[in-house]
Scaffold this motif. Structure first.
Motif, PDB file in Angstrom:
ATOM      1  N   THR A  38       6.161 -85.313  14.267  1.00 51.83           N
ATOM      2  CA  THR A  38       6.685 -84.762  15.511  1.00 51.83           C
ATOM      3  C   THR A  38       7.237 -85.877  16.384  1.00 51.83           C
ATOM      4  OG1 THR A  38       4.479 -84.899  16.513  1.00 51.83           O
ATOM      5  CG2 THR A  38       5.114 -82.784  15.524  1.00 51.83           C
ATOM      6  N   VAL A  39       8.189 -85.526  17.224  1.00 46.54           N
ATOM      7  CA  VAL A  39       8.716 -86.469  18.210  1.00 46.54           C
ATOM      8  C   VAL A  39       7.668 -86.680  19.290  1.00 46.54           C
ATOM      9  CG1 VAL A  39      10.465 -86.763  20.002  1.00 46.54           C
ATOM     10  CG2 VAL A  39      11.118 -85.909  17.745  1.00 46.54           C
ATOM     11  N   SER A  40       7.429 -87.939  19.663  1.00 44.90           N
ATOM     12  CA  SER A  40       6.362 -88.243  20.608  1.00 44.90           C
ATOM     13  C   SER A  40       6.840 -88.970  21.857  1.00 44.90           C
ATOM     14  CB  SER A  40       5.279 -89.080  19.923  1.00 44.90           C
ATOM     15  OG  SER A  40       5.833 -90.268  19.382  1.00 44.90           O
ATOM     16  N   GLY A  41       8.149 -89.082  22.039  1.00 41.56           N
ATOM     17  CA  GLY A  41       8.658 -89.764  23.221  1.00 41.56           C
ATOM     18  C   GLY A  41      10.161 -89.624  23.344  1.00 41.56           C
ATOM     19  N   PRO A  42      10.735 -90.146  24.412  1.00 48.40           N
ATOM     20  CA  PRO A  42      12.173 -89.998  24.665  1.00 48.40           C
ATOM     21  C   PRO A  42      13.013 -90.968  23.845  1.00 48.40           C
ATOM     22  CG  PRO A  42      11.175 -91.278  26.416  1.00 48.40           C
ATOM     23  CD  PRO A  42      10.042 -90.838  25.519  1.00 48.40           C
ATOM     24  N   VAL A 389      36.004 -93.531  18.739  1.00 47.48           N
ATOM     25  CA  VAL A 389      34.646 -93.031  18.546  1.00 47.48           C
ATOM     26  C   VAL A 389      33.648 -94.184  18.623  1.00 47.48           C
ATOM     27  CG1 VAL A 389      33.144 -91.597  17.133  1.00 47.48           C
ATOM     28  CG2 VAL A 389      35.610 -91.236  17.047  1.00 47.48           C
ATOM     29  N   PRO A 390      33.234 -94.579  19.828  1.00 50.05           N
ATOM     30  CA  PRO A 390      32.129 -95.538  19.958  1.00 50.05           C
ATOM     31  C   PRO A 390      30.848 -94.969  19.349  1.00 50.05           C
ATOM     32  CG  PRO A 390      33.252 -95.222  22.060  1.00 50.05           C
ATOM     33  CD  PRO A 390      33.753 -94.155  21.133  1.00 50.05           C
ATOM     34  N   ARG A 391      29.913 -95.850  19.053  1.00 51.98           N
ATOM     35  CA  ARG A 391      28.677 -95.419  18.402  1.00 51.98           C
ATOM     36  C   ARG A 391      27.463 -96.062  19.066  1.00 51.98           C
ATOM     37  NH1 ARG A 391      30.030 -94.856  11.949  1.00 51.98           N
ATOM     38  NH2 ARG A 391      32.154 -94.087  12.217  1.00 51.98           N
ATOM     39  N   GLN A 392      26.374 -95.320  19.040  1.00 52.74           N
ATOM     40  CA  GLN A 392      25.109 -95.807  19.559  1.00 52.74           C
ATOM     41  C   GLN A 392      24.060 -95.767  18.450  1.00 52.74           C
ATOM     42  OE1 GLN A 392      24.452 -92.928  22.639  1.00 52.74           O
ATOM     43  NE2 GLN A 392      25.592 -94.097  24.188  1.00 52.74           N
ATOM     44  N   LEU A 393      23.189 -96.758  18.451  1.00 52.66           N
ATOM     45  CA  LEU A 393      22.029 -96.746  17.580  1.00 52.66           C
ATOM     46  C   LEU A 393      20.843 -96.288  18.421  1.00 52.66           C
ATOM     47  CD1 LEU A 393      21.266 -97.461  14.628  1.00 52.66           C
ATOM     48  CD2 LEU A 393      20.503 -99.695  15.485  1.00 52.66           C
ATOM     49  N   ILE A 394      20.236 -95.174  18.014  1.00 52.45           N
ATOM     50  CA  ILE A 394      19.217 -94.502  18.813  1.00 52.45           C
ATOM     51  C   ILE A 394      17.860 -94.614  18.130  1.00 52.45           C
ATOM     52  CG2 ILE A 394      18.522 -92.311  19.860  1.00 52.45           C
ATOM     53  CD1 ILE A 394      21.130 -93.339  20.989  1.00 52.45           C
ATOM     54  N   ARG A 395      16.822 -94.822  18.949  1.00 49.92           N
ATOM     55  CA  ARG A 395      15.438 -94.814  18.451  1.00 49.92           C
ATOM     56  C   ARG A 395      14.639 -93.736  19.159  1.00 49.92           C
ATOM     57  NH1 ARG A 395      10.341 -97.344  19.653  1.00 49.92           N
ATOM     58  NH2 ARG A 395      11.208 -98.503  21.424  1.00 49.92           N
ATOM     59  N   VAL A 396      13.878 -92.964  18.383  1.00 49.20           N
ATOM     60  CA  VAL A 396      13.009 -91.924  18.923  1.00 49.20           C
ATOM     61  C   VAL A 396      11.610 -92.134  18.348  1.00 49.20           C
ATOM     62  CG1 VAL A 396      12.609 -89.442  19.133  1.00 49.20           C
ATOM     63  CG2 VAL A 396      14.947 -90.304  19.042  1.00 49.20           C
ATOM     64  N   PRO A 397      10.580 -92.322  19.177  1.00 45.47           N
ATOM     65  CA  PRO A 397       9.217 -92.469  18.628  1.00 45.47           C
ATOM     66  C   PRO A 397       8.727 -91.164  18.006  1.00 45.47           C
ATOM     67  CG  PRO A 397       9.167 -92.390  21.024  1.00 45.47           C
ATOM     68  CD  PRO A 397      10.615 -92.443  20.643  1.00 45.47           C
ATOM     69  N   ILE A 398       8.004 -91.307  16.897  1.00 47.18           N
ATOM     70  CA  ILE A 398       7.456 -90.134  16.204  1.00 47.18           C
ATOM     71  C   ILE A 398       5.989 -90.375  15.888  1.00 47.18           C
ATOM     72  CG2 ILE A 398       9.664 -89.362  15.213  1.00 47.18           C
ATOM     73  CD1 ILE A 398       8.885 -90.746  12.598  1.00 47.18           C
ATOM     74  N   SER A 399       5.251 -89.284  15.776  1.00 47.28           N
ATOM     75  CA  SER A 399       3.844 -89.306  15.376  1.00 47.28           C
ATOM     76  C   SER A 399       3.711 -88.678  13.997  1.00 47.28           C
ATOM     77  CB  SER A 399       2.976 -88.555  16.370  1.00 47.28           C
ATOM     78  OG  SER A 399       2.988 -89.195  17.634  1.00 47.28           O
ATOM     79  N   ILE A 400       2.875 -89.256  13.161  1.00 40.23           N
ATOM     80  CA  ILE A 400       2.653 -88.782  11.794  1.00 40.23           C
ATOM     81  C   ILE A 400       1.164 -88.498  11.645  1.00 40.23           C
ATOM     82  CG2 ILE A 400       2.901 -89.341   9.350  1.00 40.23           C
ATOM     83  CD1 ILE A 400       5.055 -91.417  10.232  1.00 40.23           C
ATOM     84  N   ARG A 401       0.830 -87.287  11.312  1.00 44.51           N
ATOM     85  CA  ARG A 401      -0.583 -86.933  11.214  1.00 44.51           C
ATOM     86  C   ARG A 401      -0.795 -85.911  10.103  1.00 44.51           C
ATOM     87  NH1 ARG A 401       1.457 -84.192  15.683  1.00 44.51           N
ATOM     88  NH2 ARG A 401       1.125 -81.929  15.692  1.00 44.51           N
TER      89      ARG A 401
END
Length: 402
Positions: A38-42, A389-401
């Protein structure tokens, strides 16, 4: 690991092939999917080409791959054909390096697979001697070559997977063997200018070590979508000069190293991964459950009263496996617009991977209960009479359980 020498007996070569086995495993049977992600942060924007780019060509164009070099630093690639990297001690300290670490020669000969190459899978045992599998494309429109019935510039494009090496911690790479003998997975059929969709080995995941083998998954594009598939390959540590590919009933030889380069057999692969899924882009092993996690972009059709398809769910999905052969059904991790959904000027996302920046694995092939989803967001902006088309590298924190 000693310095690289191009011979079959080279220890560095053995380490490279042992770490870089890619191929194909067949058959799909649902496996128990007890792992929940699941996603755990912004979101965090790790890189914005309009703000942080070294030049107008500095555009993330592949799933993120990382390794830890011999200085303990994280080196992360999400490259286009210029193959620039980010360097730091973790996500919070990564900075772009403007130096190109490898560029293909741009040759207009499709048989050489030396037009443009993207680094996509990395192996190292010591952080200094670094080896890579690259996605190598020949793109005929770039060379004003004919393509019968061309409607898109990628028509008649052909692709294979090639090997590269570095002896300076990944600062510079060169081909592992002279083209075309640098390709253990060349296109299954020769180039033709009357075939808009050429069978090809197109992409490869990162490398995961498990039970004395190193595994990765490649996408084999066929003449039709129905026959295209994900394939698994492996390299045994005690026979690193041979790559085997899963055919559905067992592993069979795909490529063997000689003093002249790779000698390839046309061994076909069987399908792995959930049915109906396109190219798997990332592969990690959850240390807590010892399950594998595959990440990919996907779309699930939902029921719709007016059959407009607007109830589709699209984005980044995952599946799990205990043995790399039986995979769970797709589960949504992060809903995102994909390219087919985007109208003029609308953003869309691509190239997902999963990385745990505090992994003890030098290849970042393992995760614990906290990790990150990394992907590329493409953000069209008007420019004169067209779109850039500019590009962004995005990070999203996730939880694994469990």
């Amino acid at each position: 690991m000693p310095g690289f020498q191009y011979s079959r007996s080279s220890v560095a070569l053995s380490a490279f092939v042992a770490g870089l086995l890619i191929g194909g495993l067949a058959g799909w049977t649902p496996a128990a999917a007890d792992t929940e992600i699941t996603v755990s942060g912004p979101e965090t924007v790790m890189f914005d080409s309009d703000v942080d780019g070294c030049d107008n060509h500095h555009l993330p164009d592949s799933p993120a791959r990382a390794f830890r070099n011999d200085q303990g630093k994280m080196v992360l690639f999400a490259p286009n054909f210029q193959n620039r990297a980010f360097v730091g001690y973790g996500f919070d300290s990564l900075k772009p390096d403007c130096d190109s670490r490898f560029m293909a020669a741009g040759k207009a000969d499709p048989a050489l697979l030396d037009d443009r190459t993207w680094l996509q899978a990395i192996y190292t045992s010591n952080g200094r001697d670094v080896y890579a599998l690259g996605s190598a494309s020949f793109i005929p429109y770039r060379h004003d070559m004919p393509c019968e019935g061309r409607t898109q510039r990628t028509d008649c494009w052909i692709n294979g997977l090639v090997t590269l090496k570095s002896t300076d911690g990944g600062k510079t790479f060169s081909y592992f063997g002279d083209p075309p003998r640098h390709a253990p997975f060349p296109p299954p059929r020769p180039y033709r200018d009357d075939r808009k969709r050429a069978p090809s080995y197109v992409t490869v995941t990162n490398i995961v070590q498990w039970q004395n083998y190193l595994y990765a998954i490649v996408w084999r594009r066929a003449d039709s979508w129905e026959n295209s598939r994900n394939c698994l390959v492996r390299a045994p540590a005690n026979d690193p000069g041979r790559w085997d590919i899963w055919t559905g009933s067992g592993f069979e030889q795909a490529a063997t190293l000689t003093d002249q380069g790779w000698s390839v057999r046309q061994t076909d692969c069987a399908r792995v991964g959930p049915k109906g899924v396109s190219s798997i882009r990332g592969l990690v092993r959850d240390e807590n459950s010892n399950r594998f996690i595959a990440i990919y972009q996907h779309r699930i059709r939902q029921s719709s009263k007016n059959n407009t398809g607007k109830d589709d769910i699209a984005g980044f999905f995952y599946s799990t496996s205990t043995d790399l052969t039986r995979w769970s059904d797709p589960k949504l991790l992060y809903q995102q617009p994909l390219q087919p959904d985007a109208g003029p000027g609308e953003s869309f996302s691509a190239y997902p991977s999963i990385i745990d920046d505090d992994s003890t694995d030098r290849l970042f092939g393992t995760v614990d209960d906290q990790a990150s989803l990394i992907f590329v967001r493409l953000v069209p902006k008007p420019f004169k009479d067209r779109w850039r088309v500019p590009r962004q590298l995005i990070r999203v924190p996730i939880s694994i359980r469990e």
